[in-house]
Design a protein around this motif. Structure first.
Motif, PDB file in Angstrom:
ATOM      1  N   PRO A 122       7.468   9.352  -1.032  1.00  0.00           N
ATOM      2  CA  PRO A 122       8.672   9.279  -1.867  1.00  0.00           C
ATOM      3  C   PRO A 122       9.946   9.346  -1.044  1.00  0.00           C
ATOM      4  O   PRO A 122      10.263  10.387  -0.480  1.00  0.00           O
ATOM      5  CB  PRO A 122       8.537  10.501  -2.789  1.00  0.00           C
ATOM      6  N   ILE A 123      10.659   8.211  -0.960  1.00  0.00           N
ATOM      7  CA  ILE A 123      11.859   8.127  -0.126  1.00  0.00           C
ATOM      8  C   ILE A 123      13.029   7.490  -0.875  1.00  0.00           C
ATOM      9  O   ILE A 123      14.161   7.944  -0.755  1.00  0.00           O
ATOM     10  CB  ILE A 123      11.563   7.303   1.163  1.00  0.00           C
ATOM     11  N   ILE A 124      12.753   6.436  -1.651  1.00  0.00           N
ATOM     12  CA  ILE A 124      13.852   5.677  -2.270  1.00  0.00           C
ATOM     13  C   ILE A 124      13.961   6.072  -3.753  1.00  0.00           C
ATOM     14  O   ILE A 124      13.012   5.863  -4.534  1.00  0.00           O
ATOM     15  CB  ILE A 124      13.584   4.166  -2.118  1.00  0.00           C
ATOM     16  N   PRO A 125      15.120   6.650  -4.160  1.00  0.00           N
ATOM     17  CA  PRO A 125      15.263   7.168  -5.528  1.00  0.00           C
ATOM     18  C   PRO A 125      14.912   6.146  -6.610  1.00  0.00           C
ATOM     19  O   PRO A 125      14.188   6.451  -7.562  1.00  0.00           O
ATOM     20  CB  PRO A 125      16.746   7.553  -5.603  1.00  0.00           C
ATOM     21  N   GLU A 126      15.412   4.925  -6.475  1.00  0.00           N
ATOM     22  CA  GLU A 126      15.172   3.881  -7.482  1.00  0.00           C
ATOM     23  C   GLU A 126      13.665   3.671  -7.729  1.00  0.00           C
ATOM     24  O   GLU A 126      13.220   3.528  -8.866  1.00  0.00           O
ATOM     25  CB  GLU A 126      15.823   2.578  -6.975  1.00  0.00           C
ATOM     26  N   ILE A 127      12.899   3.693  -6.639  1.00  0.00           N
ATOM     27  CA  ILE A 127      11.462   3.443  -6.762  1.00  0.00           C
ATOM     28  C   ILE A 127      10.759   4.668  -7.348  1.00  0.00           C
ATOM     29  O   ILE A 127       9.858   4.552  -8.193  1.00  0.00           O
ATOM     30  CB  ILE A 127      10.863   3.070  -5.375  1.00  0.00           C
ATOM     31  N   ILE A 128      11.186   5.856  -6.937  1.00  0.00           N
ATOM     32  CA  ILE A 128      10.593   7.093  -7.476  1.00  0.00           C
ATOM     33  C   ILE A 128      10.762   7.119  -8.990  1.00  0.00           C
ATOM     34  O   ILE A 128       9.832   7.432  -9.748  1.00  0.00           O
ATOM     35  CB  ILE A 128      11.257   8.335  -6.836  1.00  0.00           C
ATOM     36  N   VAL A 129      11.946   6.731  -9.454  1.00  0.00           N
ATOM     37  CA  VAL A 129      12.244   6.803 -10.889  1.00  0.00           C
ATOM     38  C   VAL A 129      11.576   5.663 -11.667  1.00  0.00           C
ATOM     39  O   VAL A 129      11.015   5.878 -12.737  1.00  0.00           O
ATOM     40  CB  VAL A 129      13.774   6.808 -11.120  1.00  0.00           C
ATOM     41  N   THR A 130      11.625   4.438 -11.118  1.00  0.00           N
ATOM     42  CA  THR A 130      11.130   3.301 -11.906  1.00  0.00           C
ATOM     43  C   THR A 130       9.619   3.080 -11.766  1.00  0.00           C
ATOM     44  O   THR A 130       8.924   2.856 -12.752  1.00  0.00           O
ATOM     45  CB  THR A 130      11.843   1.990 -11.505  1.00  0.00           C
ATOM     46  N   ILE A 131       9.112   3.139 -10.544  1.00  0.00           N
ATOM     47  CA  ILE A 131       7.694   2.831 -10.311  1.00  0.00           C
ATOM     48  C   ILE A 131       6.898   4.114 -10.095  1.00  0.00           C
ATOM     49  O   ILE A 131       5.755   4.206 -10.528  1.00  0.00           O
ATOM     50  CB  ILE A 131       7.553   1.869  -9.108  1.00  0.00           C
ATOM     51  N   GLY A 132       7.505   5.078  -9.435  1.00  0.00           N
ATOM     52  CA  GLY A 132       6.848   6.367  -9.216  1.00  0.00           C
ATOM     53  C   GLY A 132       6.234   6.461  -7.844  1.00  0.00           C
ATOM     54  O   GLY A 132       6.563   7.344  -7.073  1.00  0.00           O
ATOM     55  N   GLY A 133       5.362   5.536  -7.507  1.00  0.00           N
ATOM     56  CA  GLY A 133       4.731   5.547  -6.185  1.00  0.00           C
ATOM     57  C   GLY A 133       4.029   4.218  -5.977  1.00  0.00           C
ATOM     58  O   GLY A 133       3.749   3.509  -6.942  1.00  0.00           O
ATOM     59  N   ILE A 134       3.788   3.864  -4.724  1.00  0.00           N
ATOM     60  CA  ILE A 134       3.089   2.608  -4.433  1.00  0.00           C
ATOM     61  C   ILE A 134       1.833   2.961  -3.644  1.00  0.00           C
ATOM     62  O   ILE A 134       1.866   3.065  -2.408  1.00  0.00           O
ATOM     63  CB  ILE A 134       3.991   1.622  -3.660  1.00  0.00           C
ATOM     64  N   PRO A 135       0.709   3.182  -4.326  1.00  0.00           N
ATOM     65  CA  PRO A 135      -0.525   3.565  -3.632  1.00  0.00           C
ATOM     66  C   PRO A 135      -1.194   2.364  -2.963  1.00  0.00           C
ATOM     67  O   PRO A 135      -0.893   1.217  -3.290  1.00  0.00           O
ATOM     68  CB  PRO A 135      -1.398   4.103  -4.771  1.00  0.00           C
ATOM     69  N   THR A 136      -2.092   2.638  -2.045  1.00  0.00           N
ATOM     70  CA  THR A 136      -2.850   1.577  -1.347  1.00  0.00           C
ATOM     71  C   THR A 136      -4.342   1.777  -1.574  1.00  0.00           C
ATOM     72  O   THR A 136      -4.872   2.867  -1.346  1.00  0.00           O
ATOM     73  CB  THR A 136      -2.545   1.614   0.169  1.00  0.00           C
ATOM     74  N   ALA A 137      -5.001   0.728  -2.035  1.00  0.00           N
ATOM     75  CA  ALA A 137      -6.460   0.759  -2.242  1.00  0.00           C
ATOM     76  C   ALA A 137      -7.162   0.541  -0.911  1.00  0.00           C
ATOM     77  O   ALA A 137      -6.619  -0.137  -0.033  1.00  0.00           O
ATOM     78  CB  ALA A 137      -6.861  -0.334  -3.227  1.00  0.00           C
ATOM     79  N   PRO A 138      -8.386   1.091  -0.761  1.00  0.00           N
ATOM     80  CA  PRO A 138      -9.112   0.891   0.502  1.00  0.00           C
ATOM     81  C   PRO A 138      -9.459  -0.579   0.725  1.00  0.00           C
ATOM     82  O   PRO A 138      -9.441  -1.372  -0.206  1.00  0.00           O
ATOM     83  CB  PRO A 138     -10.385   1.722   0.308  1.00  0.00           C
ATOM     84  N   PHE A 139      -9.774  -0.923   1.952  1.00  0.00           N
ATOM     85  CA  PHE A 139     -10.092  -2.320   2.293  1.00  0.00           C
ATOM     86  C   PHE A 139     -11.281  -2.835   1.483  1.00  0.00           C
ATOM     87  O   PHE A 139     -12.277  -2.150   1.296  1.00  0.00           O
ATOM     88  CB  PHE A 139     -10.417  -2.424   3.794  1.00  0.00           C
ATOM     89  N   GLY A 140     -11.151  -4.058   1.010  1.00  0.00           N
ATOM     90  CA  GLY A 140     -12.258  -4.744   0.331  1.00  0.00           C
ATOM     91  C   GLY A 140     -12.352  -6.160   0.867  1.00  0.00           C
ATOM     92  O   GLY A 140     -11.324  -6.768   1.186  1.00  0.00           O
ATOM     93  N   THR A 141     -13.567  -6.691   0.967  1.00  0.00           N
ATOM     94  CA  THR A 141     -13.732  -8.033   1.533  1.00  0.00           C
ATOM     95  C   THR A 141     -13.317  -9.081   0.508  1.00  0.00           C
ATOM     96  O   THR A 141     -13.898  -9.146  -0.582  1.00  0.00           O
ATOM     97  CB  THR A 141     -15.205  -8.261   1.948  1.00  0.00           C
ATOM     98  N   PRO A 142     -12.307  -9.910   0.828  1.00  0.00           N
ATOM     99  CA  PRO A 142     -11.883 -10.951  -0.106  1.00  0.00           C
ATOM    100  C   PRO A 142     -13.031 -11.911  -0.434  1.00  0.00           C
ATOM    101  O   PRO A 142     -13.912 -12.146   0.399  1.00  0.00           O
ATOM    102  CB  PRO A 142     -10.765 -11.688   0.657  1.00  0.00           C
ATOM    103  N   GLY A 143     -13.004 -12.433  -1.646  1.00  0.00           N
ATOM    104  CA  GLY A 143     -14.012 -13.407  -2.060  1.00  0.00           C
ATOM    105  C   GLY A 143     -15.331 -12.772  -2.458  1.00  0.00           C
ATOM    106  O   GLY A 143     -16.306 -13.481  -2.711  1.00  0.00           O
ATOM    107  N   THR A 144     -15.416 -11.409  -2.478  1.00  0.00           N
ATOM    108  CA  THR A 144     -16.635 -10.724  -2.904  1.00  0.00           C
ATOM    109  C   THR A 144     -16.288  -9.802  -4.081  1.00  0.00           C
ATOM    110  O   THR A 144     -15.132  -9.432  -4.256  1.00  0.00           O
ATOM    111  CB  THR A 144     -17.241  -9.849  -1.777  1.00  0.00           C
ATOM    112  N   PRO A 145     -17.305  -9.399  -4.878  1.00  0.00           N
ATOM    113  CA  PRO A 145     -17.038  -8.499  -6.011  1.00  0.00           C
ATOM    114  C   PRO A 145     -16.541  -7.126  -5.556  1.00  0.00           C
ATOM    115  O   PRO A 145     -16.032  -6.354  -6.347  1.00  0.00           O
ATOM    116  CB  PRO A 145     -18.409  -8.375  -6.694  1.00  0.00           C
TER     117      PRO A 145
END
Ligand SMILES: [Zn+2]
Length: 236
Positions: free
Chosen positions: A120-143
């Protein structure tokens, strides 16, 4: 189905997908045949950009039409190979009507560099989106790839996929695009700050909590991974 038989809703959404494709392409959020954009119609079926297409040059007739299992509704264009990202998101989020999956360069680079966009660094993003999480790596083109975002989609309208790209959910196509726009702008600012300072400092927790408390007063209801840590690994 031909253009002659599209409903008003289908015509409007096909046109809007092309417009968001062009915006994303012109803004460099996607290049070549990257990314995909979809919208859910009121009958529960999905309109999505076709496989292999450059999103800056689409016409409404190029858009694919599938059901909630990804099966084609007609003999028209084939859907994107990353349709699974969209299906998982629509399954988990009945409120979601549109999705942009893109490869915004600064945001993807920060996941590769191990810089956490959830900080949490940018006020606008904290208020509007809240946070931007990252999902673990997944192989593209697979389920495997869509399953990496299933938990996060329940908790957030905006997320990154490690080393790959972004997923933004919206109440309509422009809402999903707006979140992509904000995500990449945030990543650019964090990038510049990281270079200038040699690292990133989160805002103090009491400041973050004060800002989060304004969300309800402002009527902001985006799902928020800062407040509830939903789908996110706890900080180490
Ligand atoms: Zn992708």
């Amino acid at each position: 189905m031909s253009a002659r038989t599209w409903s008003e809703e289908e015509s409007r959404l096909r046109t809007a997908i092309c417009r968001v494709g062009k915006l994303s392409y012109d803004r460099n959020y996607i290049v070549g045949a990257d990314g995909n954009i979809s919208a859910r119609m009121s009958d529960g079926t999905i309109l999505i950009t076709p496989t292999g297409a450059m999103k800056g040059f689409l016409e409404p007739v190029h858009i694919a039409h599938v059901d909630m299992t990804g099966r084609a509704m007609d003999d028209g264009p084939k859907p994107s190979s990353e349709v699974g990202i969209h299906l998982v998101s629509y399954q988990e989020r009945p409120d979601c009507k549109a999705i942009c999956h893109a490869h915004p360069p600064h945001a993807v680079a920060l996941t590769i560099a191990g810089v956490d966009l959830q900080t949490p660094i940018i006020p606008e993003i904290i208020v509007t989106i809240g946070g931007i999480p990252t999902a673990p790596f997944g192989t593209p083109g697979t389920p495997e790839l869509p399953e990496t975002i299933r938990d996060l989609v329940r908790c957030s309208d905006v997320m990154m996929m490690q080393n790959h790209g972004s997923v933004t959910l919206g109440a309509n196509l422009m809402d999903a695009y707006k979140k992509l726009d904000m995500l990449e702008h945030t990543a650019k600012i964090l990038w510049l700050a990281h270079v200038a300072k040699g690292g990133l400092e989160p805002l103090a927790p009491d400041l973050v909590n004060k800002m989060l408390a304004t969300r309800s007063k402002l009527g902001i209801t985006t799902r928020n991974t800062l407040e509830n840590q939903c789908g996110v690994d706890p900080p180490r």
